[in-house]
Design a protein around this motif. Sequence first.
Motif, PDB file in Angstrom:
ATOM      1  N   ALA A  23       0.827  -1.207   0.000  1.00  0.00           N
ATOM      2  CA  ALA A  23       0.000   0.000   0.000  1.00  0.00           C
ATOM      3  C   ALA A  23       0.861   1.257   0.000  1.00  0.00           C
ATOM      4  O   ALA A  23       0.601   2.211  -0.749  1.00  0.00           O
ATOM      5  CB  ALA A  23      -0.928  -0.010   1.213  1.00  0.00           C
ATOM      6  N   ALA A  24       1.895   1.272   0.830  1.00  0.00           N
ATOM      7  CA  ALA A  24       2.746   2.458   0.933  1.00  0.00           C
ATOM      8  C   ALA A  24       3.477   2.731  -0.378  1.00  0.00           C
ATOM      9  O   ALA A  24       3.552   3.880  -0.843  1.00  0.00           O
ATOM     10  CB  ALA A  24       3.751   2.273   2.070  1.00  0.00           C
ATOM     11  N   TYR A  25       4.018   1.686  -0.979  1.00  0.00           N
ATOM     12  CA  TYR A  25       4.752   1.841  -2.229  1.00  0.00           C
ATOM     13  C   TYR A  25       3.845   2.409  -3.319  1.00  0.00           C
ATOM     14  O   TYR A  25       4.208   3.362  -4.018  1.00  0.00           O
ATOM     15  CB  TYR A  25       5.318   0.489  -2.663  1.00  0.00           C
ATOM     16  N   ILE A 103       9.017  -3.982  -4.579  1.00  0.00           N
ATOM     17  CA  ILE A 103       9.258  -3.671  -3.170  1.00  0.00           C
ATOM     18  C   ILE A 103      10.428  -4.456  -2.586  1.00  0.00           C
ATOM     19  O   ILE A 103      10.729  -4.329  -1.398  1.00  0.00           O
ATOM     20  CB  ILE A 103       7.989  -3.898  -2.313  1.00  0.00           C
ATOM     21  N   GLY A 104      11.071  -5.292  -3.419  1.00  0.00           N
ATOM     22  CA  GLY A 104      12.280  -5.968  -2.955  1.00  0.00           C
ATOM     23  C   GLY A 104      12.153  -7.450  -2.707  1.00  0.00           C
ATOM     24  O   GLY A 104      13.009  -8.047  -2.048  1.00  0.00           O
ATOM     25  N   ASP A 129      14.301 -15.730   3.227  1.00  0.00           N
ATOM     26  CA  ASP A 129      15.472 -14.907   3.568  1.00  0.00           C
ATOM     27  C   ASP A 129      15.031 -13.500   3.939  1.00  0.00           C
ATOM     28  O   ASP A 129      15.189 -12.535   3.186  1.00  0.00           O
ATOM     29  CB  ASP A 129      16.480 -14.864   2.415  1.00  0.00           C
ATOM     30  N   TRP A 130      14.469 -13.394   5.146  1.00  0.00           N
ATOM     31  CA  TRP A 130      13.873 -12.130   5.589  1.00  0.00           C
ATOM     32  C   TRP A 130      14.884 -10.994   5.671  1.00  0.00           C
ATOM     33  O   TRP A 130      14.550  -9.839   5.381  1.00  0.00           O
ATOM     34  CB  TRP A 130      13.183 -12.318   6.936  1.00  0.00           C
ATOM     35  N   ASN A 131      16.102 -11.290   6.093  1.00  0.00           N
ATOM     36  CA  ASN A 131      17.102 -10.218   6.205  1.00  0.00           C
ATOM     37  C   ASN A 131      17.435  -9.625   4.840  1.00  0.00           C
ATOM     38  O   ASN A 131      17.569  -8.400   4.692  1.00  0.00           O
ATOM     39  CB  ASN A 131      18.370 -10.738   6.880  1.00  0.00           C
ATOM     40  N   LYS A 132      17.560 -10.483   3.848  1.00  0.00           N
ATOM     41  CA  LYS A 132      17.835 -10.002   2.497  1.00  0.00           C
ATOM     42  C   LYS A 132      16.673  -9.160   1.984  1.00  0.00           C
ATOM     43  O   LYS A 132      16.876  -8.079   1.406  1.00  0.00           O
ATOM     44  CB  LYS A 132      18.089 -11.181   1.557  1.00  0.00           C
ATOM     45  N   ARG A 134      14.457  -7.567   3.782  1.00  0.00           N
ATOM     46  CA  ARG A 134      14.383  -6.315   4.546  1.00  0.00           C
ATOM     47  C   ARG A 134      15.389  -5.292   4.005  1.00  0.00           C
ATOM     48  O   ARG A 134      15.067  -4.104   3.864  1.00  0.00           O
ATOM     49  CB  ARG A 134      14.632  -6.597   6.027  1.00  0.00           C
ATOM     50  N   ASN A 135      16.583  -5.743   3.691  1.00  0.00           N
ATOM     51  CA  ASN A 135      17.584  -4.836   3.115  1.00  0.00           C
ATOM     52  C   ASN A 135      17.140  -4.316   1.755  1.00  0.00           C
ATOM     53  O   ASN A 135      17.322  -3.132   1.432  1.00  0.00           O
ATOM     54  CB  ASN A 135      18.931  -5.551   2.983  1.00  0.00           C
ATOM     55  N   ASN A 136      16.547  -5.205   0.949  1.00  0.00           N
ATOM     56  CA  ASN A 136      16.046  -4.780  -0.361  1.00  0.00           C
ATOM     57  C   ASN A 136      14.958  -3.721  -0.219  1.00  0.00           C
ATOM     58  O   ASN A 136      14.938  -2.719  -0.947  1.00  0.00           O
ATOM     59  CB  ASN A 136      15.480  -5.977  -1.132  1.00  0.00           C
TER      60      ASN A 136
END
Length: 551
Positions: A23-25, A103-104, A129-132, A134-136
């Motif tokens: 929604a934000a994007y 959105i990554g 791979d949540w960390n990846k 999240r960084n994206n």
Amino acid sequence: MRADQTIACDVLVVGAGLAGLRAAYDAARAGCKVLIAAKAKLCSGASFYPLTAGLGSQLPKDQADVSLFMEELLDSGAGIADENLCRIMVEEIEGEIKRLPDIGITPEEFGGRVACFAKRERKLVRWSDWNKIRNNVRNNFSEIPNIKVMEFCDLLKLTVRDNAVCGAVLCDNTENIVYVNTPAVILATGGYCGLYKHSLNTDDVCGIGHSVALEAGAKLINLEFMQFIPGLMSPIYKLLFGEMSLQYCVEVTDENGNPALRNYLPKNVSFEDCLNDRSMHGPFTCADKSMYFDLSMMDYAIKQKSEKGFTLRFSPEIAKKDNEFLRKTLDFYLKNGIDLSKQGISVAPFAHCANGGIWINEHGETGVEGLFAAGETAGGIHGADRHGGAATSVCLVFGRRAADRAVKYIKTHKPADIPSERAVKEIYEWIDNGATSGISPQEILYNLKERLWFYANVIRNENNLTETLSWVKEMQKHYNAAKAIRSGYDIKLSMKAFHALRTSQAVLSAMLFRKESRGSHYREDYPESDDSLYGKRIIAEEKNDILVCYT
């Protein structure tokens, strides 16, 4: 408590899971000034639960499969799912999956099983791979100048005038109070399963959005339908269970090593039949023979007042299977130091996902002007049982739809000019019930979570639900969130307890109101479905500050 800061934006998105991110994007790309208020960090909530192997979605194989997919959704929905909203989800999900890289998130196709409650194998996609990720997401969002992200920021209350949103009061990561002047709010706060002691959710999924929406004038729907999934009690607490492994389960024992499931089953249901049915879907349902697996665990837990769960042991043959889906599950367990071919695991019913939530129409509108909801926060889409992957599908489809309608709405609507001092004062007027007891927010949350897990789990009955609801109402009389804040308790914690009681009251009331068993809602005092209740959806709303339920 006073406003330390005032922020103006076009659209406030509350929540940073899949629905909130989508929604934000989309609102920002349409030119809106967007503020994201995330109770935890970016990429949080059930969408990014850390102790699961991944998340995914189910798509129609082709155009001919759309009608078959719809038939299956409505069949498992058992008269509760909204046909129009389901059709929108089915027809639009493929396009939304293609947009995930925006959105990554990079999805990949996989197979090896029929999705939970589906009857046919169709296209499945997943990501991990949540960390990846999240960084994206951080990198992608940092390139959009009209998006501002406030992490570890709680929504306290919406400001509403004449049935229209005109602002919101937040508490940021430093306990400062922030008033947001905005004409549009998209609630993507997740479900309410975090209200349970044992939950496969992060702590930010705690029903705040439902409480706030109720007070603003929105309706809640289908709250009694929620998914309970076996989760590990040991050796790794809260690790998600892979139900396909039950095809190779050879014994189920209680905490004392005694056979548990075999002794609970009725004569016409074999151990193998029960587990074969149970291996086909993660969530509990009373629609097939699998129900006894979950009911036996909860029956033992209630009678013994035990939370240790049942121990499952598996055939060594499980390690030799090459099914893609099962293989990913086994590999995930091995990465966590668990070899199912050699060791047992203890599981119990964990609250996992809400099928119900804030009532919305096809545009994510709630009936309160300028207030939208998407993702697990929203209700009405899913039925008594929900297909695997549908939770993520609605996040993406209705996250985008809510954004589209919010963008259109703000072009002709400006927020009323409400002084921040007035908005903050309204919070105290709402939460200060005059009670003088010293009950702490920690006491409220601890006792509420325990009571809900024992008495509003997969086994429900009139006595336990009534007793739990009575306790909730008593606590609402005696717990004074305003007094807790004045006494020095954390603002967020004090308000979390306040909202938790309100949302729990609505959930328990809906569970009591539906006097039948259907899908994920099982009443041991009404163990059969009632044909007269087919298609009857329970609505909860506040009228003159009193919660009422009706169909």
